[in-house]
Write an enzyme that holds these catalytic residues in place. Structure first.
Site, PDB file in Angstrom:
ATOM      1  N   THR A   6      10.648  48.791  62.987  1.00  0.00           N
ATOM      2  CA  THR A   6      11.115  49.014  61.691  1.00  0.00           C
ATOM      3  C   THR A   6      11.965  47.652  61.036  1.00  0.00           C
ATOM      4  OG1 THR A   6      10.935  51.313  61.568  1.00  0.00           O
ATOM      5  CG2 THR A   6      11.963  50.129  59.652  1.00  0.00           C
TER       6      THR A   6
ATOM      7  N   GLU B  32      13.368  63.858  61.376  1.00  0.00           N
ATOM      8  CA  GLU B  32      13.963  62.488  60.892  1.00  0.00           C
ATOM      9  C   GLU B  32      13.711  62.658  59.201  1.00  0.00           C
ATOM     10  OE1 GLU B  32      12.534  58.688  62.087  1.00  0.00           O
ATOM     11  OE2 GLU B  32      12.366  57.875  60.119  1.00  0.00           O
TER      12      GLU B  32
ATOM     13  N   ARG C 224      11.032  59.806  50.240  1.00  0.00           N
ATOM     14  CA  ARG C 224       9.831  60.223  50.364  1.00  0.00           C
ATOM     15  C   ARG C 224      10.094  61.856  50.884  1.00  0.00           C
ATOM     16  NH1 ARG C 224      10.613  57.427  55.328  1.00  0.00           N
ATOM     17  NH2 ARG C 224       9.934  55.605  54.370  1.00  0.00           N
TER      18      ARG C 224
ATOM     19  N   ASN D 153       7.359  58.518  68.349  1.00  0.00           N
ATOM     20  CA  ASN D 153       7.702  58.656  66.945  1.00  0.00           C
ATOM     21  C   ASN D 153       6.502  58.235  66.287  1.00  0.00           C
ATOM     22  OD1 ASN D 153       9.754  58.803  65.099  1.00  0.00           O
ATOM     23  ND2 ASN D 153       8.933  56.830  64.677  1.00  0.00           N
ATOM     24  N   GLU D 154       6.101  59.681  65.307  1.00  0.00           N
ATOM     25  CA  GLU D 154       5.396  59.420  64.216  1.00  0.00           C
ATOM     26  C   GLU D 154       3.738  58.840  64.528  1.00  0.00           C
ATOM     27  OE1 GLU D 154       7.209  57.206  61.218  1.00  0.00           O
ATOM     28  OE2 GLU D 154       8.613  58.747  60.655  1.00  0.00           O
TER      29      GLU D 154
ATOM     30  N   TRP E 230       9.500  54.667  70.341  1.00  0.00           N
ATOM     31  CA  TRP E 230       8.807  54.233  69.193  1.00  0.00           C
ATOM     32  C   TRP E 230       7.481  53.360  69.571  1.00  0.00           C
ATOM     33  CZ3 TRP E 230      13.107  56.479  67.627  1.00  0.00           C
ATOM     34  CH2 TRP E 230      13.166  56.709  66.410  1.00  0.00           C
TER      35      TRP E 230
END
Length: 669
Positions: free
Chosen positions: A97, A262, A384, A185-186, A139
């Site tokens: 990120t 998160e 979001r 992650n995600e 991640w």
């Protein structure tokens, strides 16, 4: 005395604050708090994420006492945010990120549990709150785990070994017990891998480590848990990201703990504080979530990187010592200072008649904490997901305490009002205690307020002396990397955006380059986003226009190796592939290039330089107005190259590919 002395040393003090007045009520409604029919779900705590990625990068460079003050505001019980949980990235050598975080295993035969800053941060958190829960989540992964494929599940035994090594290393080298571990992650999860991870944990005596899955959405993990009983047996928590305070039926049917693992990720002004206040309550009221974890812990990265200032507080100027305790810190305190993991929610609906919400929690020993929020729509929008319209009006709320709470006579009152119109907020102020008469009390609620009503008398709002005023990054900055036992593996203020740059001891160099900075990632990682094909670390002030960058460079890769120095670098983080600037490259084949982009496609000038690998050379890049020139070993190599865009940006250094290379005597002016 020791505590008092510590406070004097750090220049901090704790106390209430001035009282503030209530508002005229319009709507009235009553609410009953009763434990006679049992309690609701067990509360698991409020936390924040360091990582995902490199969000705490600049924090480590702060001088004392400022660094300790920042850590106190985050972790010290009854001081500031008093966080119950800390979630960290398990570094994977890839962009996650706002930068890359180093892996504990760059290569298959490599193990080092002292890289990066997450170990240090976990120890600092534990030092302040020995009960804080620790969570690890990857991640990205080093490339060797996928054996050339951008996928961590082809060799699940390798991935499980890698993750369990991190947990064992935390204990062996830092005496840290990791409480929870995540999957990826995600990104996708693999049921086979999760089962193997549980098996590997148990085999290594880590039965107490719980598994969270899948740090993405409620589905498909909830559905898969319902149809795969073996998987259901090994996953302890369903963690969803940015759930918008809602859950799904399948998640409830699993009977698992539900977390917003998160959330937040919002600019930390008053609206960010409103977002945080609203979701801290409503994640439970609407979604049965018993933990909410903010991304991110502290905004300690260059603000112009993606999601600048999306931390609970801001500490992005180690060179000046300036930091800011933002409103979300005090919103956090409303919950964290008056609850603990292991408390239970009361079974209440939790919606207020005039809009807003409340939760009530108990330790089961007679203590009661009620947290009320009345955030309006426009003042509590998170980044979001999109927030459907709703309205909130001033109201009078009357509460009836029943069951074991009927005997409560007084409640301590803590209050925040986010001042949007006036621009002046009142944050986490202690008001006069509230008298409870025969189990009943009333409260007048205005909009955009938070109240904590509690039997606990331990709350404190601590304030340290003002940190130094903000200052831009030094306009003349040097680093010769000459440090024998560095406290951290990375040089101060360099923010790696692809690849990892570490202090290096060049044992074979008899001359001036024993201590250098070295790029150490030599295989493309299993990425989380689109890392660049080049490595790059940025430094300095994004507003810089005219600058001279000088650095000694050493290409290690023969034939097609190459390095660069750069100025006016305009991008990083998840957008690193599209980075523009003025890049001065030299290659092992004796050529040079000047390009407008990190990718090296937009060539402004090229020619022969005579540079070779495994030898030291000095590069100088000078950018003034619309013109750039370059020197090699102090002699002009190219000049008068026209550069129009970008108009400003950071300085940077890096390599042509994932390759070893060294840098020394960096200087930017």
């Amino acid at each position: 005395a020791a505590l008092l002395w510590g406070a004097i040393l750090l220049g901090c003090s704790c106390g209430p604050g001035p009282p503030s007045a209530g508002a005229a009520p319009l709507l009235t409604a009553t609410y009953v708090l009763d434990d006679a029919d049992g309690l609701g779900r067990q509360f698991d705590g409020i936390g924040a994420v360091s990582g995902g990625g490199a969000t705490s990068r600049l924090l480590v460079n702060y001088q004392e006492p400022y660094r300790s003050q920042i850590l106190d505001y985050l972790f010290k019980p009854n001081f500031g945010a008093s966080l119950h949980m800390l979630k960290v990235e398990i570094g994977g050598d890839a962009q996650s990120t706002d930068g890359t975080e180093p892996s504990h295993m760059h290569y298959e035969n490599d193990e080092n549990y002292f890289r990066g800053y997450e170990w240090w941060l976990m120890k600092e958190a534990k030092k302040r709150n020995p009960k804080i829960k620790l969570i690890g989540l990857p991640w990205a992964f080093p490339g060797w785990i996928g054996k050339g494929e951008n996928w961590p599940y082809d060799y699940p035994d390798v991935t499980a070994y890698y993750i369990v090594s991190w947990i064992l290393g935390a204990k062996q080298y830092h005496d840290l017990d990791i409480d929870y571990i995540g999957i990826w992650n995600e990104r996708a999860f693999s049921s086979k891998y999760i089962k193997l991870l549980r098996y590997t944990l148990d085999k290594r005596g880590l039965e107490q480590v719980r598994i969270i899955a899948s740090d993405r959405l409620w589905e498909p993990i909830s559905f898969v848990l319902l149809i795969d009983s073996e998987l259901h047996g090994v996953v302890d928590v369903i963690g969803a990201h940015y759930p918008g305070t809602k859950t799904v039926q399948n998640a409830l049917l699993t009977g698992k703990k539900l977390w917003s693992s998160e959330d937040y990720s919002t600019f930390n002004d008053e609206v960010g504080a409103g977002c945080w206040a609203r979701i801290l309550n409503q994640n439970y009221v609407n979604g049965n979530m018993t933990s909410t974890i903010a991304w991110n812990l502290v905004a300690s990265y260059y603000e112009e990187l993606p999601f600048g200032r999306c931390g609970l507080m801001t500490a992005q100027e180690p060179w000046s010592g300036h930091y800011k305790v933002e409103a979300p810190i005090w919103i956090t305190a409303h919950t964290t200072q008056f609850t603990q993991p292991g408390w239970s929610y009361l079974q209440v609906d939790g919606h207020l008649e005039g809009g807003g919400s409340f939760v009530a929690l108990t330790d089961g020993l007679g203590n009661l904490t009620i947290i009320i929020e009345t955030m309006t729509h426009n003042h509590s929008q998170c980044i979001r997901p999109p927030l459907p319209n709703f309205s909130v009006t001033p109201q009078r709320a009357t509460f009836y305490l029943k069951g074991s709470f009927y005997m409560v006579e007084t409640l301590q009152v803590w209050h925040s009002r986010l001042g949007f119109e006036s621009g002046n907020s009142s944050l986490f102020q202690r008001l006069h205690p509230l008298k409870v008469w025969r189990g009943r009390f009333s409260l007048d609620l205005d909009v955009d307020e938070v109240y904590t009503l509690t039997t606990l008398k331990t709350g404190q709002k601590c304030v340290c002396q003002e940190p130094p005023p903000p200052q831009p990054f030094p306009s003349n900055y040097k680093d010769d990397f000459n440090i024998r036992n560095p406290p951290f593996s990375e040089a101060p203020n360099f923010a790696d955006q692809t690849g990892v740059f570490e202090y290096f001891v060049n044992a074979s160099d008899p001359g001036d380059h024993v201590f250098t900075l070295r790029q150490v990632v030599v295989q493309r990682p299993i990425t989380w986003v689109s890392d660049a094909d080049q490595t790059i670390s940025i430094i300095g002030n994004f507003q810089w226009v005219n600058m001279t960058v000088t650095c000694d460079i050493y290409i290690e890769k023969q034939r097609d190796g190459g390095v660069f120095i750069a100025g006016r670098v305009d991008n990083g983080g998840i957008y690193v592939r599209r980075t523009k600037g003025v890049f001065f490259w030299v290659f092992a084949d004796g050529t040079y290039r000047v390009t407008h982009d990190l990718a090296g496609k937009e060539i402004l000038m090229k020619g022969l330089s005579g540079v070779r690998d495994n030898a030291w050379h000095t590069l100088t890049l000078n950018i003034q107005g619309n013109s750039a020139s370059g020197l090699l070993n102090g002699y002009p190599l190219w000049e008068n190259v026209t550069v129009s865009k970008p108009s400003n940006g950071w300085a940077a250094l890096g390599t042509r590919s994932f390759e070893f290379a060294q840098f020394d005597n960096f200087h930017v002016e």
